[in-house]
Design an enzyme around this catalytic site. Sequence first.
Site, PDB file in Angstrom:
ATOM      1  N   HIS A 108      -4.541  -2.644  -1.876  1.00  0.00           N
ATOM      2  CA  HIS A 108      -4.607  -2.423  -3.321  1.00  0.00           C
ATOM      3  C   HIS A 108      -5.003  -3.764  -3.938  1.00  0.00           C
ATOM      4  CE1 HIS A 108      -1.387   0.424  -2.030  1.00  0.00           C
ATOM      5  NE2 HIS A 108      -1.831   1.216  -2.987  1.00  0.00           N
ATOM      6  N   ASP A 111      -2.186  -6.095  -4.126  1.00  0.00           N
ATOM      7  CA  ASP A 111      -1.626  -6.640  -2.870  1.00  0.00           C
ATOM      8  C   ASP A 111      -2.323  -7.953  -2.569  1.00  0.00           C
ATOM      9  OD1 ASP A 111      -0.451  -4.116  -2.527  1.00  0.00           O
ATOM     10  OD2 ASP A 111      -2.059  -3.430  -1.190  1.00  0.00           O
TER      11      ASP A 111
END
Length: 446
Positions: A108, A111
């Site tokens: 993501h 992340d």
Amino acid sequence: MTSYFTGAHEYFPGIGRIPFEGVDSDNPLAFKHYDATRKVGDRTMAEHLRFAVAYWHTFCNGGRDPFGSATRHFGWTTPSTPMALAEARIDAAFEFFTKLGAPYYCFHDTDLAPDADSVVEYEQNLRHMVTLARERQQATGVKLLWGTANLFNHPRYMNGAATNPDFAVVARAAVQVKAAIDATVELGGGSYVFWGGREGYASLYNTQMKREQEHFARFLGMARDYGRSVGFKGQFLIEPKPMEPMKHQYDFDASTVVGFLQRHGLDADFKLNVEANHATLAGHTFAHDLQVASDHGLLGSIDANRGDAQNGWDTDQFPTDLDAAVGAMLVVLRQGGLAPGGLNFDAKARRESTDVEDLFLAHIGGMDTFARALEVAHALLAGSPLERWRDERYASFDGGTGGDFVHGKLSFADLRDYAAGHGEPVPTSGKQERYENLVHQYMQRH
Ligand code: XLS
Ligand code: NI
Ligand code: NI
């Protein structure tokens, strides 16, 4: 694939490249079944399985649960600023990928890079980390399987992202999807995923469901058009899940998503990323949701994990169930593979697993389970009576009046007359046990 360290810090000391040692090895840090270069049919195991490591579970999640804080504190989790943490984390990640021998990873946006309320700061953070990711991909040969945007963590998304009743939030969600598509394009990702964790509702009293779903389709179509305009040639994927975090999520299961894509004319660009634990939450088996997607030509990729038979939530455990994995690999092999998708371990080591080597052990188990499942499924399709038995169950449609039915040559009244002329149908056993025994016989065979 060469091992990767910046030289500054080794995050997994004492662990080298994970070797293949075969089923007689008792070395926990060795593969028993996954031999990347071994051929199964016309492709190597690596080419069939296309394993990816999930950035969020393996490098961002410290074992938090709703009742307690993180239990895992590893070398890359100590830096004091969010950007220093992101930079340490990416080195740990590429050291991990290369030592494990995982050819792909997934992330993501948040992340990889620190989130920020300021749109400009958020975009700068992601661009900086994408530059570092690109250097590391080039140095190691590790590739991006897919990218996505986290549209569920920030409080602004509590009432939904693309389906939020407030247009300002829908537009803010587009900031992240646009940036995450750009990142995916720059890093050569073959797919871009939408998992709609907050796209759903908690109460119908305050919700216009039809309207929210129309907004969702509009948003997806715009994201698709943007992606194509910046050169994204890969597949867009929707990841079904029936609930959690929302009480009711719009992408309930594979069947629901297939209908949604077809209804809104999105099925030429969008396929499905089917996750095992999401299928079971929806009351299906993993293989069922894979088969539904595949039957529509829409199975694009897999999030490989498993739930827990006693728990009713998304436990995201590493897959160790050979029966379920064989069921999955039968669907994958029958449709000719998953590329450009792959098998992403959307799975986390348990909260109680606090050694750094546990991250390796978890992935080794998952990779061995699917490698063995690949061998079993291939043997079942190539050398067992399985396909013939299944075909024979339907033989009455292969010719004669049954064939006429298939080809639309009969009227409804013809069916009545056929039945009247043939008497009570002779019962035919479904022979489920014979099929189950065959699959288990091949699971035990070497
Ligand atoms: C959560 C989802 C998530 C997606 C990516 O349940 O599985 O991890 O795969 O947003
Ligand atoms: Ni999940
Ligand atoms: Ni997932």
